[in-house]
Design a protein around this motif. Structure first.
Motif, PDB file in Angstrom:
ATOM      1  N   CYS A   1       6.882   7.985   3.281  1.00 32.27           N
ATOM      2  CA  CYS A   1       6.951   6.747   2.501  1.00 32.27           C
ATOM      3  C   CYS A   1       5.560   6.312   2.048  1.00 32.27           C
ATOM      4  O   CYS A   1       4.609   6.334   2.813  1.00 32.27           O
ATOM      5  CB  CYS A   1       7.595   5.635   3.344  1.00 32.27           C
ATOM      6  N   GLY A   2       5.443   5.939   0.769  1.00 37.85           N
ATOM      7  CA  GLY A   2       4.162   5.517   0.216  1.00 37.85           C
ATOM      8  C   GLY A   2       3.973   4.013   0.250  1.00 37.85           C
ATOM      9  O   GLY A   2       2.957   3.493  -0.184  1.00 37.85           O
TER      10      GLY A   2
ATOM     11  N   CYS B   1       5.583   1.523  -1.366  1.00 37.60           N
ATOM     12  CA  CYS B   1       5.620   0.767  -2.618  1.00 37.60           C
ATOM     13  C   CYS B   1       6.577  -0.423  -2.556  1.00 37.60           C
ATOM     14  O   CYS B   1       6.479  -1.350  -3.331  1.00 37.60           O
ATOM     15  CB  CYS B   1       5.999   1.674  -3.777  1.00 37.60           C
ATOM     16  N   ARG B   2       7.524  -0.376  -1.655  1.00 38.18           N
ATOM     17  CA  ARG B   2       8.496  -1.462  -1.473  1.00 38.18           C
ATOM     18  C   ARG B   2       9.387  -1.692  -2.700  1.00 38.18           C
ATOM     19  O   ARG B   2       9.989  -2.749  -2.865  1.00 38.18           O
ATOM     20  CB  ARG B   2       7.787  -2.758  -1.075  1.00 38.18           C
TER      21      ARG B   2
ATOM     22  N   CYS C   1      13.412   5.383  -5.275  1.00 40.49           N
ATOM     23  CA  CYS C   1      12.428   5.845  -4.283  1.00 40.49           C
ATOM     24  C   CYS C   1      11.849   7.187  -4.706  1.00 40.49           C
ATOM     25  O   CYS C   1      12.516   8.002  -5.328  1.00 40.49           O
ATOM     26  CB  CYS C   1      13.090   5.967  -2.918  1.00 40.49           C
TER      27      CYS C   1
ATOM     28  N   CYS D   1      12.050  -0.119  -3.140  1.00 41.43           N
ATOM     29  CA  CYS D   1      13.406  -0.086  -2.591  1.00 41.43           C
ATOM     30  C   CYS D   1      13.895  -1.495  -2.226  1.00 41.43           C
ATOM     31  O   CYS D   1      15.074  -1.805  -2.387  1.00 41.43           O
ATOM     32  CB  CYS D   1      13.460   0.821  -1.367  1.00 41.43           C
TER      33      CYS D   1
ATOM     34  N   ILE E   1      10.181  -2.581   4.625  1.00 41.96           N
ATOM     35  CA  ILE E   1       9.140  -1.573   4.857  1.00 41.96           C
ATOM     36  C   ILE E   1       8.098  -2.197   5.781  1.00 41.96           C
ATOM     37  O   ILE E   1       7.536  -3.255   5.477  1.00 41.96           O
ATOM     38  CB  ILE E   1       8.509  -1.147   3.529  1.00 41.96           C
TER      39      ILE E   1
HETATM   40  S1  SF4 Z   1      10.858   3.076  -2.343  1.00 38.54           S
HETATM   41 FE1  SF4 Z   1      10.738   2.294  -0.242  1.00 38.54          FE
HETATM   42  S2  SF4 Z   1      11.148   4.065   1.073  1.00 38.54           S
HETATM   43 FE2  SF4 Z   1      10.674   4.844  -0.968  1.00 38.54          FE
HETATM   44  S3  SF4 Z   1       8.466   5.253  -0.904  1.00 38.54           S
HETATM   45 FE3  SF4 Z   1       8.700   3.172  -1.718  1.00 38.54          FE
HETATM   46  S4  SF4 Z   1       8.592   1.860   0.083  1.00 38.54           S
HETATM   47 FE4  SF4 Z   1       8.940   3.935   0.848  1.00 38.54          FE
END
Ligand code: SF4
Ligand code: SF4
Lengths: 107, 648
Positions: A19-20, A22-23, A85, A25, A46
């Motif tokens: 997981c990077g 980015c939030r 994601c 999701c 996250i």
């Molecule tokens: S969308 Fe959510 S689960 Fe996917 S990389 Fe971003 S923070 Fe991580």
């Protein structure tokens, strides 16, 4: 399957080294539940892991004030969070796993 | 009467808060956005209309405006860049910066698109916006703390480890001219000295937390468009590279096109033997712990969190810097230790000071020392030799705390050279008083956008990036810019048109909160104005064409220009490159021997003014141009101060 799993009062925490953070999701999930964007009202959170690779993902399976329970987005083919994601397969696995845990605990 | 109509994409309200009295009120965002689109657009309208001409940057009546663009908080790709704008101390005119931010989203979820801060608090305070609950909180215990300490203390104090804040460090408190504002630990609202304005208001930090939501007008259409445009990020070539190394992936290209600042712009390429040793990507390969990203980024993040566990900076844990810090501090000051960039970047972030402001000032000082213009007496015994990393780190601290020679450097290279005199100004590389990071020789579109920028230098309000991109889809670029040579950085023709195009794109991005790296500015295969118009139309429910966006961007640019004319003496000469860039040929590298042609540059500048409908000789906007944009009152104002452009 991801082995590093921890249960909490509101849900299950998965370790997601890929997981990077980015939030995105969280924003997507709030749209699934409400039809608008409000990341606080999301079924996943996250969480920072401090000095270890990736992030933790908390998937909510007990409802509380701001936290709608993850329903697995059963109404659509690909869960909305997964659609946005970067690590689709990993996140999908966790959503599935959370479903299994929830079903077991309901039995 | 209903003041707040239902509004989509925008949060709906603008918060006005006066720190002298502690009073606040709100007004509807709708009052502005049909003409001024968002964040910096709203800000320039408010600043132009409301600041009297005698206001100075640190005057309590100056206004500091934080803005969160129209698409922030949604799933639109790259929509997470917050803006801050004010009358700034670096140029004395329009100051405007954007930064990747979580606070931007939170502010909108709390219900606000912008916060307009006026006055000056009687003692250090911070602002806590928690939905509708606005609190001015004591910050006496935070004054003097670094931005990193401030983040930790506020998170503890408000009992929320996930809280996001923006804050200033000691540099902002000490009114260091190049002080900047930092979001959390490592993203900066750079250039322009906005942190010093925040310090002058005794405002240590801004915290926003929102439980509300952002609605879009046409849900299905909006989501469909987002899904559609996200496919572009899968197909384009740059996202994978940016994801891996951020903007540092460009290292070899920059060396190839003479785009690296070495020894204060004396050289524009590294000596060959240093290239291998200094490849900044190796630092990431070696020390990366984890990725760092911001909401909705189409690239899924350009940041990496590093744990430096070897070498002179062992123990440092920080997000890795991007290209700008590498070029403006590491190579500019000829420092070889590869992890220095991470250390210097972290230190600047902790102290809340802009990397270009310190790089410019220290670069100038080191070159003056090299040439014997300043000596140990001036510096208080410090030897300013190229490559001495310890001295650089010490100087950064001395600048932030205004100690000794650092006090002079804290004014930026332009003013430091005025203080020292001795013909040292030639080595102060600045535009309109703002230190340059931009390499202007060898890329004329990048140069023109930089020198004409209304905020003084800076490559994010008009500078062209594609001309030196390897593998550019030339046909696509030709169509987009309407010129036949978009891949020719050394040709003067067509650069005015290209700059004009990017000026519009950058303004639209900034008003909507979209990161430039997510757009055609960076990579011609990513989203551009047509896609942005579709997203904005679906989100707001207002059918908005590209032409309409163009018009709003030009209205904004003309008002920025008029704002500068009101507060500064800028004229045509201030839109010219530095003497070094204009008269020196490139000494080494693939472009060795290339030199700018002053006559041709002037012709290009003429073309630039003509495209804008500004007077060719002075660069002042004409009445016709202003009237076409609905800015007749601005034409009247400029007429009164003798700065209205004649039609011919
Ligand atoms: S969308 Fe959510 S689960 Fe996917 S990389 Fe971003 S923070 Fe991580
Ligand atoms: S699968 Fe669960 S977490 Fe993902 S969007 Fe649907 S409800 Fe939210």
């Amino acid at each position: 399957m991801n082995t590093d799993v921890k249960k909490t009062k509101v849900g299950i925490i998965f370790d997601m080294p890929e997981c990077g953070g980015c939030r995105t999701c969280e924003i997507a999930c709030s749209f699934h539940h409400r039809g608008d964007f409000s990341p606080l009202n999301s079924s996943l959170k996250i969480l920072d892991k401090k000095d270890r690779k990736g992030f933790n993902v908390l998937i909510i399976n007990k409802s509380s004030k701001n936290n709608p329970v993850c329903d697995g987005c059963i109404d659509i083919d690909t869960p909305l969070c997964v659609q946005f994601c970067n690590e689709k397969e990993k996140l999908q696995e966790m959503i599935e796993a959370a479903k299994v845990v929830k079903e077991k605990s309901e039995k | 009467m209903k003041i707040y109509e239902d509004v989509y994409a925008y949060a709906g309200k603008i918060l006005r808060i006066d720190l002298s009295s502690g009073e606040y009120f709100t007004e509807p965002t709708l009052k502005y956005v049909k003409e001024w689109l968002g964040a910096p657009g709203i800000a320039i309208k408010i600043l132009y209309d409301e600041l009297k001409p005698w206001v100075t940057p640190y005057d309590p009546s100056n206004k500091l405006i934080f803005g969160s663009g129209a698409l922030i908080g949604t799933l639109a790709p790259g929509a997470n860049k917050m803006n801050v704008s004010t009358l700034g101390p670096m140029t004395g005119g329009w100051a405007s910066s954007c930064s990747d931010s979580y606070v931007g989203g939170q502010l909108k979820y709390a219900g606000f698109d912008s916060i307009v801060i006026s006055g000056k608090a009687h003692k250090p305070i911070y602002l806590f916006i928690n939905d509708n609950h606005i609190e001015i909180k004591d910050a006496s215990h935070l004054w003097g703390k670094t931005t990193w300490q401030t983040l930790e203390l506020i998170r503890k104090e408000l009992n929320d480890p996930g809280l996001h804040i923006i804050s200033i460090g000691p540099a902002g408190e000490n009114l260091v001219r190049g002080a900047c504002i930092i979001q959390d630990e490592s993203r900066a609202f750079g250039r322009c000295g906005t942190g010093a304005v925040m310090g002058s208001k005794n405002l240590k930090a801004l915290v926003a937390k929102g439980s509300g939501s952002i609605k879009v007008a046409k849900k299905e259409e909006f989501m469909k468009s987002v899904r559609e445009v996200l496919k572009m990020y899968k197909k384009a070539k740059s996202p994978d590279k940016t994801y891996k190394y951020g903007t540092l992936y460009n290292f070899h290209t920059k060396q190839d096109v003479c785009g690296i600042n070495y020894k204060n712009f004396q050289y524009l390429a590294l000596p060959e033997d240093m290239v291998k040793e200094m490849d900044p990507r190796k630092v990431i390969d070696k020390f990366e712990v984890s990725h760092r990203s911001f909401p909705a980024c189409g690239i899924h993040g350009c940041g990496r969190y590093l744990n430096i566990n070897k070498g002179p900076y062992a123990g440092l844990k920080s997000e890795c810097n991007q290209w700008e810090t590498f070029s403006t501090l590491q190579t500019r000051l000829a420092i070889k230790e590869p992890t220095f960039m991470v250390k210097a970047n972290a230190l600047c972030n902790q102290l809340g000071i802009d990397v270009d402001a310190v790089g410019g000032a220290i670069g100038w000082a080191m070159e003056c020392y090299q040439r014997g213009i300043i000596n140990d007496k001036d510096t208080g015994g410090i030897k300013l030799n190229w490559g001495d990393e310890k001295v650089v780190l010490k100087l950064i601290e001395m600048i932030a705390y205004r100690q000794g020679f650092g006090n002079i450097l804290s004014e930026g290279s332009y003013r430091a050279s005025e203080i020292i005199g001795r013909n040292s100004s030639y080595y102060a590389l600045h535009i309109k008083g703002q230190d340059l990071y931009e390499v202007c020789r060898g890329a004329l579109g990048f140069c023109l956008g930089t020198t004409t920028s209304t905020r003084g230098g800076g490559h994010t309000t008009g500078a062209v990036a594609c001309e030196t991109s390897p593998g550019l889809d030339i046909e696509k670029a030709r169509v987009m810019y309407g010129v036949d040579n978009p891949n020719k950085p050394l040709e003067y023709d067509g650069k005015a048109e290209m700059t004009f195009y990017i000026e519009i794109l950058h303004r639209i991005n900034n008003c909507l909160g979209i990161c430039h790296i997510n757009t055609v500015w960076w990579d011609i295969d990513l989203i551009g104005l047509p896609q942005i118009a579709i997203l904005y139309s679906a989100a707001t429910g207002w059918e908005t064409s590209v032409e309409k966006l163009n018009e709003m961007a030009m209205r904004q640019l003309n008002l920025e220009k008029a704002f500068n004319l009101k507060f500064t003496d800028f004229e045509r000469k201030d839109d010219m490159p530095t003497p070094r860039d204009l008269y020196e040929s490139i000494p080494t590298g693939k472009l060795k021997g290339w030199r700018m042609d002053e006559k041709k540059f002037n012709k290009m500048l003429d073309e630039y003014y003509v495209i804008h409908g500004w007077n060719k000789k002075t660069g002042y906007p004409t009445r016709d141009t202003l009237a076409r944009l609905g800015l007749d009152y601005v034409a009247d104002d400029l007429g009164k101060i003798g700065k209205l452009g004649k039609n011919r």
